[in-house]
Design an enzyme around this catalytic site. Sequence first.
Site, PDB file in Angstrom:
ATOM      1  N   LYS A  79       0.830  -1.203   0.000  1.00  0.00           N
ATOM      2  CA  LYS A  79       0.000   0.000   0.000  1.00  0.00           C
ATOM      3  C   LYS A  79       0.869   1.260   0.000  1.00  0.00           C
ATOM      4  O   LYS A  79       2.029   1.229   0.420  1.00  0.00           O
ATOM      5  CB  LYS A  79      -0.914   0.012   1.242  1.00  0.00           C
ATOM      6  CG  LYS A  79      -1.882  -1.168   1.285  1.00  0.00           C
ATOM      7  CD  LYS A  79      -2.915  -1.073   0.192  1.00  0.00           C
ATOM      8  CE  LYS A  79      -3.958  -2.151   0.262  1.00  0.00           C
ATOM      9  NZ  LYS A  79      -3.498  -3.494  -0.115  1.00  0.00           N
TER      10      LYS A  79
HETATM   11  N1  T4K Z   1      -9.597  -5.061   0.834  1.00  0.00           N
HETATM   12  C1  T4K Z   1      -9.006  -4.611  -0.272  1.00  0.00           C
HETATM   13  C2  T4K Z   1      -9.801  -3.785  -1.228  1.00  0.00           C
HETATM   14  C3  T4K Z   1      -7.654  -4.899  -0.529  1.00  0.00           C
HETATM   15  O1  T4K Z   1      -7.074  -4.468  -1.659  1.00  0.00           O
HETATM   16  C4  T4K Z   1      -6.932  -5.662   0.411  1.00  0.00           C
HETATM   17  C5  T4K Z   1      -5.553  -5.997   0.156  1.00  0.00           C
HETATM   18  C6  T4K Z   1      -7.589  -6.084   1.580  1.00  0.00           C
HETATM   19  C7  T4K Z   1      -8.939  -5.777   1.752  1.00  0.00           C
HETATM   20  C8  T4K Z   1      -6.907  -6.883   2.632  1.00  0.00           C
HETATM   21  O2  T4K Z   1      -5.923  -6.129   3.335  1.00  0.00           O
HETATM   22  P1  T4K Z   1      -4.627  -6.904   3.968  1.00  0.00           P
HETATM   23  O3  T4K Z   1      -5.152  -8.067   4.783  1.00  0.00           O
HETATM   24  O4  T4K Z   1      -3.748  -7.349   2.837  1.00  0.00           O
HETATM   25  O5  T4K Z   1      -4.001  -5.855   4.842  1.00  0.00           O
HETATM   26  C9  T4K Z   1      -1.607  -7.420  -2.728  1.00  0.00           C
HETATM   27  C10 T4K Z   1      -1.615  -7.281  -1.217  1.00  0.00           C
HETATM   28  O6  T4K Z   1      -1.079  -8.441  -0.575  1.00  0.00           O
HETATM   29  C11 T4K Z   1      -2.957  -6.981  -0.621  1.00  0.00           C
HETATM   30  O7  T4K Z   1      -2.716  -6.407   0.651  1.00  0.00           O
HETATM   31  C12 T4K Z   1      -3.716  -5.974  -1.456  1.00  0.00           C
HETATM   32  N2  T4K Z   1      -5.042  -5.757  -0.976  1.00  0.00           N
HETATM   33  C13 T4K Z   1      -3.786  -6.431  -2.907  1.00  0.00           C
HETATM   34  C14 T4K Z   1      -4.519  -5.438  -3.765  1.00  0.00           C
HETATM   35  O8  T4K Z   1      -2.462  -6.535  -3.402  1.00  0.00           O
HETATM   36  P2  T4K Z   1      -0.997  -9.417  -4.237  1.00  0.00           P
HETATM   37  O9  T4K Z   1      -1.352 -10.859  -4.189  1.00  0.00           O
HETATM   38  O10 T4K Z   1      -1.162  -8.699  -5.501  1.00  0.00           O
HETATM   39  O11 T4K Z   1       0.501  -9.158  -3.671  1.00  0.00           O
HETATM   40  P3  T4K Z   1       1.906  -9.531  -4.305  1.00  0.00           P
HETATM   41  O12 T4K Z   1       2.677 -10.293  -3.308  1.00  0.00           O
HETATM   42  O13 T4K Z   1       1.724 -10.135  -5.640  1.00  0.00           O
HETATM   43  O14 T4K Z   1       2.608  -8.110  -4.431  1.00  0.00           O
HETATM   44  C15 T4K Z   1       2.280  -7.160  -5.417  1.00  0.00           C
HETATM   45  C16 T4K Z   1       3.553  -6.578  -5.971  1.00  0.00           C
HETATM   46  O15 T4K Z   1       4.307  -5.939  -4.976  1.00  0.00           O
HETATM   47  C17 T4K Z   1       4.455  -7.615  -6.596  1.00  0.00           C
HETATM   48  O16 T4K Z   1       4.880  -7.114  -7.841  1.00  0.00           O
HETATM   49  C18 T4K Z   1       5.651  -7.716  -5.674  1.00  0.00           C
HETATM   50  C19 T4K Z   1       5.677  -6.382  -4.953  1.00  0.00           C
HETATM   51  N3  T4K Z   1       6.114  -6.501  -3.570  1.00  0.00           N
HETATM   52  C20 T4K Z   1       5.293  -7.128  -2.682  1.00  0.00           C
HETATM   53  C21 T4K Z   1       5.644  -7.239  -1.366  1.00  0.00           C
HETATM   54  C22 T4K Z   1       4.747  -7.937  -0.387  1.00  0.00           C
HETATM   55  C23 T4K Z   1       7.337  -5.990  -3.184  1.00  0.00           C
HETATM   56  O17 T4K Z   1       8.087  -5.431  -4.013  1.00  0.00           O
HETATM   57  N4  T4K Z   1       7.702  -6.091  -1.862  1.00  0.00           N
HETATM   58  C24 T4K Z   1       6.914  -6.685  -0.935  1.00  0.00           C
HETATM   59  O18 T4K Z   1       7.279  -6.735   0.251  1.00  0.00           O
HETATM   60  O19 T4K Z   1      -1.876  -8.720  -3.091  1.00  0.00           O
END
Ligand code: T4K
Length: 374
Positions: A187
């Site tokens: 975020k």
């Molecule tokens: N409601 C809504 C509308 C939401 O969008 C979300 C979460 C929630 C509820 C729930 O909140 P939380 O329980 O998560 O607090 C990501 C996030 O994990 C998620 O928090 C978020 N929404 C969602 C929109 O996006 P993914 O599966 O796309 O994450 P991931 O691991 O593929 O990461 C995205 C990009 O960021 C990748 O290109 C890698 C990069 N990245 C990721 C992390 C974790 C980094 O460069 N460093 C990092 O540490 O879900």
Amino acid sequence: MEKFEKPILVTRPFMPTYEAFCEGLKEIWDNQWLTNNGPVLQRYRSELKNYLETNNIGLFANGTLALQIGLQGLCIRGEVITTPFTFVATTHALYWNQIRPVFCDIEPDTFNLDPAKIEELITPWTTAILAVHVFGRPCKLNALADIARRHNLTLIYDAAHAFGVRVNEKSICHYGDLSMFSFHATKLYHSIEGGMLVFKDPGLQNIFSYLKNFGFKNETEVVMPGTNAKMNELQALMGSMMLNYMDMLIEKKKRIYEIYQERLCDVVGISFSPDPERNVDYNYAYVPALINEHEFGMSRNELHEKLKEYNIFSRRYFYPLLNDLSCYQSVAVSKPLTVAKKVSEQIITLPTYADLSEDDVHKICDILSKIRTH
Ligand code: T4K
């Protein structure tokens, strides 16, 4: 055109310097206090109260647990009208509370729940509206409040993307009965993982505190079957430090958003939502664009793949629609979700993060223009 040497991801977390974070860690080491409402968390909660101008906040391990607990604490039951165009956690939180999601279509310009389509979905079992400020764009706050008031429904906002957004010069957390914010690493603003509830009724404060700490009221009394959803001291430290960077982060993301808009507005087949209304201070958390296959000459899915050849990793937030996921296919959809379906098939979210250079944003735009021409 050359591909990027290093992968360009859709987002990267901004972090304070390593040295500054280590400096902050010293206090935690000295305290030998890691979680369970520690001193750093208490200080962070006060900082957030000042920042948001409200006393009614609760901090949690992540946004998903915060939303689950929010629904539980408000005793929401039966059916809740919500959007299929969101991250899975929104609907999962309903399911974990045995609430039936009733999917409602969205607006084509904001991608948020369409107030004009809500009332026809209300039944005697409807207890609440769970709307999402998708990509940080505020929902139609007055229209939703009006529907909720007239039908005696609780109005809940999933404001996971909306930290830092202000409407009529006050934080967006002040609208609705309860808002959930995610402080996940991806975020604009984060606490590594984390979540926050902001609520109208101060009486909820104790209930949320019990629910996130196993139901403990004191050492011997357990007043409800709670869970473990506490934010720890390291998360609180990160959250506290990150608050200092909010203005800078929004400014940087705004500049990136403007470059994309300026450079891509003339590329046939790519379109952006109209700017938020004048009373909104937006956070520019995401850069969502729509790809019209016919005009662009390539489908959104093909573009998503093509960009990988240039080492650019866009995301399709939010595709598939939640009602198309195998785990929610049994949820009956009574009214068409035409707009949501179309948006979900055309949406692409482009890279944006504080240390993405302006040159790199220009290069991404050059690549998109080149792909369109060829
Ligand atoms: N409601 C809504 C509308 C939401 O969008 C979300 C979460 C929630 C509820 C729930 O909140 P939380 O329980 O998560 O607090 C990501 C996030 O994990 C998620 O928090 C978020 N929404 C969602 C929109 O996006 P993914 O599966 O796309 O994450 P991931 O691991 O593929 O990461 C995205 C990009 O960021 C990748 O290109 C890698 C990069 N990245 C990721 C992390 C974790 C980094 O460069 N460093 C990092 O540490 O879900």
